[in-house]
Design a protein around this motif. Structure first.
Motif, PDB file in Angstrom:
ATOM      1  N   GLU A 124      32.051  15.559  55.695  1.00 17.00           N
ATOM      2  CA  GLU A 124      30.794  15.658  56.425  1.00 17.00           C
ATOM      3  C   GLU A 124      30.471  17.131  56.663  1.00 17.00           C
ATOM      4  O   GLU A 124      31.349  17.990  56.733  1.00 17.00           O
ATOM      5  CB  GLU A 124      30.877  14.911  57.763  1.00 17.00           C
ATOM      6  N   THR A 125      29.159  17.400  56.837  1.00 15.16           N
ATOM      7  CA  THR A 125      28.700  18.762  57.140  1.00 15.16           C
ATOM      8  C   THR A 125      28.172  18.877  58.554  1.00 15.16           C
ATOM      9  O   THR A 125      27.956  19.989  59.036  1.00 15.16           O
ATOM     10  CB  THR A 125      27.620  19.177  56.146  1.00 15.16           C
ATOM     11  N   GLU A 126      27.898  17.767  59.195  1.00 17.24           N
ATOM     12  CA  GLU A 126      27.397  17.778  60.562  1.00 17.24           C
ATOM     13  C   GLU A 126      28.325  16.925  61.422  1.00 17.24           C
ATOM     14  O   GLU A 126      28.915  15.937  60.959  1.00 17.24           O
ATOM     15  CB  GLU A 126      25.967  17.217  60.628  1.00 17.24           C
ATOM     16  N   CYS A 127      28.420  17.312  62.679  1.00 14.06           N
ATOM     17  CA  CYS A 127      29.248  16.567  63.622  1.00 14.06           C
ATOM     18  C   CYS A 127      28.570  15.252  63.982  1.00 14.06           C
ATOM     19  O   CYS A 127      27.370  15.080  63.728  1.00 14.06           O
ATOM     20  CB  CYS A 127      29.508  17.413  64.859  1.00 14.06           C
ATOM     21  N   PRO A 128      29.267  14.307  64.549  1.00 15.52           N
ATOM     22  CA  PRO A 128      28.650  13.018  64.894  1.00 15.52           C
ATOM     23  C   PRO A 128      27.467  13.146  65.842  1.00 15.52           C
ATOM     24  O   PRO A 128      26.492  12.383  65.711  1.00 15.52           O
ATOM     25  CB  PRO A 128      29.799  12.236  65.529  1.00 15.52           C
ATOM     26  N   ASP A 129      27.501  14.105  66.787  1.00 12.94           N
ATOM     27  CA  ASP A 129      26.375  14.237  67.725  1.00 12.94           C
ATOM     28  C   ASP A 129      25.119  14.695  66.996  1.00 12.94           C
ATOM     29  O   ASP A 129      24.013  14.194  67.257  1.00 12.94           O
ATOM     30  CB  ASP A 129      26.736  15.232  68.826  1.00 12.94           C
ATOM     31  N   CYS A 130      25.261  15.665  66.086  1.00 17.82           N
ATOM     32  CA  CYS A 130      24.099  16.136  65.344  1.00 17.82           C
ATOM     33  C   CYS A 130      23.577  15.059  64.400  1.00 17.82           C
ATOM     34  O   CYS A 130      22.359  14.922  64.187  1.00 17.82           O
ATOM     35  CB  CYS A 130      24.448  17.401  64.559  1.00 17.82           C
ATOM     36  N   GLN A 131      24.472  14.276  63.789  1.00 18.62           N
ATOM     37  CA  GLN A 131      24.020  13.187  62.929  1.00 18.62           C
ATOM     38  C   GLN A 131      23.236  12.152  63.725  1.00 18.62           C
ATOM     39  O   GLN A 131      22.206  11.648  63.256  1.00 18.62           O
ATOM     40  CB  GLN A 131      25.228  12.520  62.261  1.00 18.62           C
ATOM     41  N   ALA A 163      21.521  12.789  66.499  1.00 19.23           N
ATOM     42  CA  ALA A 163      20.232  13.384  66.896  1.00 19.23           C
ATOM     43  C   ALA A 163      19.260  13.393  65.733  1.00 19.23           C
ATOM     44  O   ALA A 163      18.059  13.114  65.894  1.00 19.23           O
ATOM     45  CB  ALA A 163      20.470  14.808  67.407  1.00 19.23           C
ATOM     46  N   ALA A 164      19.760  13.685  64.519  1.00 19.95           N
ATOM     47  CA  ALA A 164      18.882  13.663  63.352  1.00 19.95           C
ATOM     48  C   ALA A 164      18.375  12.256  63.070  1.00 19.95           C
ATOM     49  O   ALA A 164      17.222  12.060  62.671  1.00 19.95           O
ATOM     50  CB  ALA A 164      19.631  14.229  62.137  1.00 19.95           C
ATOM     51  N   ALA A 165      19.233  11.274  63.265  1.00 22.99           N
ATOM     52  CA  ALA A 165      18.796   9.890  63.055  1.00 22.99           C
ATOM     53  C   ALA A 165      17.714   9.510  64.048  1.00 22.99           C
ATOM     54  O   ALA A 165      16.726   8.841  63.702  1.00 22.99           O
ATOM     55  CB  ALA A 165      20.005   8.948  63.163  1.00 22.99           C
ATOM     56  N   TRP A 166      17.906   9.906  65.327  1.00 25.58           N
ATOM     57  CA  TRP A 166      16.865   9.635  66.323  1.00 25.58           C
ATOM     58  C   TRP A 166      15.540  10.307  65.925  1.00 25.58           C
ATOM     59  O   TRP A 166      14.462   9.728  66.078  1.00 25.58           O
ATOM     60  CB  TRP A 166      17.298  10.147  67.692  1.00 25.58           C
ATOM     61  N   ALA A 167      15.593  11.545  65.404  1.00 24.23           N
ATOM     62  CA  ALA A 167      14.369  12.259  65.022  1.00 24.23           C
ATOM     63  C   ALA A 167      13.661  11.559  63.862  1.00 24.23           C
ATOM     64  O   ALA A 167      12.437  11.414  63.859  1.00 24.23           O
ATOM     65  CB  ALA A 167      14.706  13.713  64.652  1.00 24.23           C
ATOM     66  N   ARG A 168      14.426  11.126  62.844  1.00 28.00           N
ATOM     67  CA  ARG A 168      13.813  10.438  61.721  1.00 28.00           C
ATOM     68  C   ARG A 168      13.186   9.121  62.160  1.00 28.00           C
ATOM     69  O   ARG A 168      12.089   8.751  61.698  1.00 28.00           O
ATOM     70  CB  ARG A 168      14.867  10.183  60.639  1.00 28.00           C
ATOM     71  N   TRP A 169      13.865   8.422  63.039  1.00 28.36           N
ATOM     72  CA  TRP A 169      13.279   7.150  63.510  1.00 28.36           C
ATOM     73  C   TRP A 169      12.007   7.397  64.303  1.00 28.36           C
ATOM     74  O   TRP A 169      11.033   6.668  64.182  1.00 28.36           O
ATOM     75  CB  TRP A 169      14.310   6.445  64.380  1.00 28.36           C
ATOM     76  N   ALA A 170      11.967   8.487  65.112  1.00 29.14           N
ATOM     77  CA  ALA A 170      10.759   8.785  65.899  1.00 29.14           C
ATOM     78  C   ALA A 170       9.596   9.160  65.001  1.00 29.14           C
ATOM     79  O   ALA A 170       8.448   8.788  65.261  1.00 29.14           O
ATOM     80  CB  ALA A 170      11.068   9.901  66.899  1.00 29.14           C
ATOM     81  N   GLU A 171       9.870   9.899  63.928  1.00 33.04           N
ATOM     82  CA  GLU A 171       8.786  10.270  63.005  1.00 33.04           C
ATOM     83  C   GLU A 171       8.213   9.029  62.334  1.00 33.04           C
ATOM     84  O   GLU A 171       6.985   8.885  62.209  1.00 33.04           O
ATOM     85  CB  GLU A 171       9.323  11.246  61.967  1.00 33.04           C
ATOM     86  N   ARG A 172       9.102   8.127  61.869  1.00 34.50           N
ATOM     87  CA  ARG A 172       8.574   6.926  61.225  1.00 34.50           C
ATOM     88  C   ARG A 172       7.785   6.070  62.200  1.00 34.50           C
ATOM     89  O   ARG A 172       6.747   5.505  61.849  1.00 34.50           O
ATOM     90  CB  ARG A 172       9.736   6.101  60.631  1.00 34.50           C
ATOM     91  N   ARG A 173       8.252   5.997  63.415  1.00 35.52           N
ATOM     92  CA  ARG A 173       7.532   5.201  64.427  1.00 35.52           C
ATOM     93  C   ARG A 173       6.190   5.816  64.758  1.00 35.52           C
ATOM     94  O   ARG A 173       5.190   5.110  64.884  1.00 35.52           O
ATOM     95  CB  ARG A 173       8.403   5.087  65.686  1.00 35.52           C
ATOM     96  N   ALA A 174       6.145   7.156  64.851  1.00 34.93           N
ATOM     97  CA  ALA A 174       4.864   7.814  65.153  1.00 34.93           C
ATOM     98  C   ALA A 174       3.898   7.665  63.999  1.00 34.93           C
ATOM     99  O   ALA A 174       2.688   7.501  64.195  1.00 34.93           O
ATOM    100  CB  ALA A 174       5.122   9.289  65.469  1.00 34.93           C
TER     101      ALA A 174
END
Length: 359
Positions: free
Chosen positions: A296-303, A305-316
């Protein structure tokens, strides 16, 4: 209460008021007194029970009436030896209570209690001639038959066996417990402590040959003789000897023989435990490291947070709201229950026809 009485002129018996009103006599006892008192001279040869049977007084009712008459002194009984050595019971019945001294005097005057038995040889004719008494020609019933019985012989072998004295070992305690518990299987197998300890040697041998306590109890208490067990110690000793299981033959495991000069093989090297390396996280924010187990290149917390951001963009995008300029703010607001969820609900209420009901 009306009272009407006619004095009989014949066939009547005089009864004392003390008998009729006696507080300790039941009605059957009072009827017996009046009945026997009115018997003719030749009617006293029968026993009191025969007279009571004629009146219908039987069983427990007669026993209770007789006990009361004996206790109050109306009936007295005595066993005497009559002719030819036979014992007979003489009864004395009185219509008033009598003391023992008066009763003894009546027995003496009547000649009851004096032995009148005579020797059988004094009578004539004497049958047969006296002969020698046969001795030793008859065996007991259980031993004259040529059959094998499951119960032990009359003379118990090994009666002089030594009884262990002192503390018992674990095997001896287990054997004693099994022997003393046989009384629960059959009352004829009840043993005392001394009797059980006289059988410990054979019982312990059973346990050493691999027989459990339950199996030993079943072997000793099953298939008992139908006529019962005469001697519990002899019966159990007989079964312990006849049903002794075979001794288990133990074969020692063959071990490889090593030459004296051959040193033992070295132990296998210990495999070091794998520890994942530390990797610098490529996510946003302050620089930090984590252990990457699968590249992995990102820690679990960053992964996350990125997942939350992608889900928010699709929802918006689905709701027609532009949140691409501030995705990080949307992610941070999404972690708060009153953040991006409320904003999305408000945006949906403004931009979608139908208002909140369209969600």
């Amino acid at each position: 209460m009306l009272w009407h009485a006619i004095a009989p002129s014949r066939r009547y018996t005089k009864a004392s008021h003390d008998v009729v009103r006696h507080p300790r006599l039941c009605s059957d006892a009072k009827v017996l007194i009046l009945y026997v008192q009115g018997l003719p001279d030749g009617g006293t040869d029968l026993a009191l029970s025969e007279h009571a049977r004629k009146l219908g007084i039987k069983g427990r009712a007669f026993q209770r009436a007789k006990e009361q008459l004996v206790m109050c002194g109306f009936v007295h009984e005595r066993r005497v030896c009559g002719e030819r050595g036979r014992w007979v019971t003489q009864q004395l019945f009185a219509n008033m209570p009598m003391a023992e001294g008066d009763v003894l005097a009546l027995w003496r005057d009547a000649g009851i209690g004096v032995s009148v038995a005579s020797s059988p040889s004094a009578r004539f004719p004497t049958v047969g001639q006296p002969g020698p008494r046969p001795v030793g020609h008859q065996l007991p019933v259980d031993e004259e038959r040529e059959k094998n019985f499951p119960h032990p012989p009359t003379e118990t072998p090994g009666a002089d066996a030594e009884v262990p004295v002192g503390p018992l070992t674990a095997e001896e305690a287990e054997a004693e417990r099994v022997l003393l518990s046989l009384r629960h299987a059959s009352r004829g197998l009840r043993l005392g402590v001394a009797e059980a300890r006289s059988l410990l040697a054979q019982t312990v041998e059973w346990l050493r040959r691999g027989v459990s306590g339950g199996e030993l109890r079943h072997a000793l208490s099953s298939n008992l003789p139908q006529d019962g067990v005469r001697c519990a110690v002899g019966f159990l000793r007989h079964r312990l000897e006849q049903k002794m299981p075979e001794a288990a033959v133990s074969v020692p495991d063959a071990e490889p023989v090593r030459p004296p000069s051959d040193p033992p093989p070295p132990p296998p090297p210990a495999v070091p435990r794998y520890v994942a390396p530390l990797v610098t996280c490529a996510g946003p924010g302050t620089e930090h490291v984590f252990r990457a187990t699968a590249g992995e290149t990102e820690c679990p917390d960053c992964q996350q947070a990125a997942a939350w951001a992608r889900w928010a963009e699709r929802r918006a995008a689905d709701l027609g709201v532009d949140l691409a300029d501030d995705a990080a703010a949307a992610v941070e607001a999404g972690r708060d229950p009153d953040g991006w969820r409320g904003r999305l609900a408000a945006a949906a209420a403004v931009g979608v026809p139908g208002g909140p009901g369209a969600l």
